[in-house]
Design an enzyme around this catalytic site. Structure first.
Site, PDB file in Angstrom:
ATOM      1  CG  ASP A 174      24.301   3.564 -36.414  1.00  0.00           C
ATOM      2  OD1 ASP A 174      24.190   2.597 -37.179  1.00  0.00           O
ATOM      3  OD2 ASP A 174      24.786   4.655 -36.762  1.00  0.00           O
ATOM      4  CD  GLU A 257      22.292  -1.139 -39.300  1.00  0.00           C
ATOM      5  OE1 GLU A 257      21.779  -0.865 -40.377  1.00  0.00           O
ATOM      6  OE2 GLU A 257      23.026  -0.357 -38.683  1.00  0.00           O
ATOM      7  CG  ASP A 339      26.354   8.683 -36.272  1.00  0.00           C
ATOM      8  OD1 ASP A 339      26.632   7.830 -37.115  1.00  0.00           O
ATOM      9  OD2 ASP A 339      26.873   9.811 -36.230  1.00  0.00           O
TER      10      ASP A 339
END
Ligand SMILES: [Zn+2]
Length: 385
Positions: A174, A257, A339
């Site tokens: 992330d 992502e 996170d």
């Protein structure tokens, strides 16, 4: 597989002059070709521009003083820039400026390796600092002069992919601002602190504004600013290289992502911090290194709401405020770091352990009676740090 190997070199004054001429001509060809296309109202294609260049060289004598290969490559680069633009991978090609980074690419017929030196057509032999050995015969070399007036040779070489077994099957990453990368294995990576350097740049920018443009003092300040920018770039590149190597080397599948960087940059409060992070460069590096180590890089859909779910039970708690760092799931009671939880969700979706979180979310919504989905502001569940 191809890779780039870059080396610094220090040209003699005479070589600096010849290089300046070569950079200038390549820049001239690029800008003239671009203007030619603009008047034509469309991109004319490499072949037509190539014959246009032949005509141009007849009328502009000084273009004949430099290596013609470099000028041809300038058109090739323009062609690539236009292709990227047509494929919506980048913006329209723009004019090149003198003060920016300069580069010229020479193909195999315009350079050769001679012992410890490298012969460049119409420039002479330069002696790069061989920080590591070239793995194979290079197919091309790009001569670079950056805005801090440092010179580099960047070779394109063929390399063998490395065959090392991965320690772990997969990882989710992330990307964020405070923590550059939070991983599903609970590891956190912080990017170097560039703030003091940016602070110094801001000071020098003020000084630059007071100087007479083009004067010696102005030039000196400009160079100092450029050098600081280069130092930041080097720090960032070094950090991104090390992290991407570590992640791709140790894990068989890396899940990232797909961030909507352009959309996020519209947020003016965040835009500076975001553009300093280098997320896009990080992804590009991961992609290249996945190839090198024979790993897989999976990019998740941008709309996957990875921070809205519990990574343990899949419970959907909805949108969290950016300041919320710790979440306690009210379904299974697990205490999550925001996170790390997002990273775990990214890994699960990327590995297909969960169909997609979106579907899960809909499932929750239909099976649970309305009102049981806890609100974000519920104090017992969310502990803001
Ligand atoms: Zn849970």
């Amino acid at each position: 597989m191809i890779a780039r190997y870059k080396y610094r070199f220090y040209p003699t004054d005479q070589q600096k002059n010849s290089l300046a001429k070569l950079f200038g001509c390549a820049r001239y060809v690029w800008n003239e070709a671009l203007a030619y296309c603009h008047t034509a109202g469309k991109y004319l294609g490499y072949n037509q521009l190539s014959s246009w260049l032949t005509q141009l060289k007849k009328s502009v004598a000084w273009l004949r003083e430099v290596s013609s290969v470099g000028l041809q490559q300038s058109l090739r680069h323009l062609d690539k820039a236009y292709q990227r633009f047509f494929n919506k991978e980048g913006g329209a090609p723009r004019l090149k400026k003198k003060g920016n980074k300069q580069s010229v690419t020479l193909m195999g017929n315009a350079f050769s390796l001679q012992g410890k030196g490298v012969y460049l057509a119409k420039i002479g032999v330069v002696k790069p600092i061989w920080s590591r050995e070239l793995p194979s015969q290079p197919s091309s070399v790009t001569v670079i002069k950056d805005s801090a007036e440092r010179y580099f040779l960047s070779f394109v070489v063929e390399v063998e992919p490395e065959k090392i077994k991965a320690k772990s099957p997969s990882i989710g990453v992330d990307l964020g601002i405070k923590i550059f990368a939070a991983c599903s294995d609970e590891m956190k990576y912080y990017s170097p602190d560039y703030t003091p350097l940016y602070h110094r740049i801001a000071q020098l920018q003020k000084q630059l504004a007071r100087r007479v443009k083009g004067s010696n003092r102005w030039e000196r300040t400009r160079l100092r600013i450029a050098k600081l920018h280069c130092r930041i770039d080097d720090m960032r590149t070094d950090f991104l290289h090390k992290l991407s190597t570590k992640l791709t080397n140790e894990n068989q599948v890396v899940c990232l992502e797909d961030l909507n960087v352009r959309g996020m940059l519209k947020n003016r409060k965040l835009s500076k911090a975001i553009s300093r992070q280098g997320w896009r460069a990080f992804r590009t590096l991961c992609k290249a290194k996945a190839k090198k180590f024979q790993r897989e890089l999976r990019i998740l859909n941008r709309w996957e709401a990875t921070s809205q779910h519990c990574s343990k039970c899949g419970w959907h708690w909805g949108k969290l405020d950016l300041s919320t760092r710790v979440v306690v799931c009210d379904n299974c009671g697990t205490r999550h770091c925001r996170d790390a939880n997002a990273a775990k969700c990214i890994e699960q979706v990327g590995m297909g352990h969960r169909p997609t979180l979106k579907r899960m979310w809909r499932l929750n919504k239909t099976t649970e009676p309305q009102g049981s989905v806890a609100s974000v502001s519920e104090a017992s569940r969310i502990l803001a740090l």
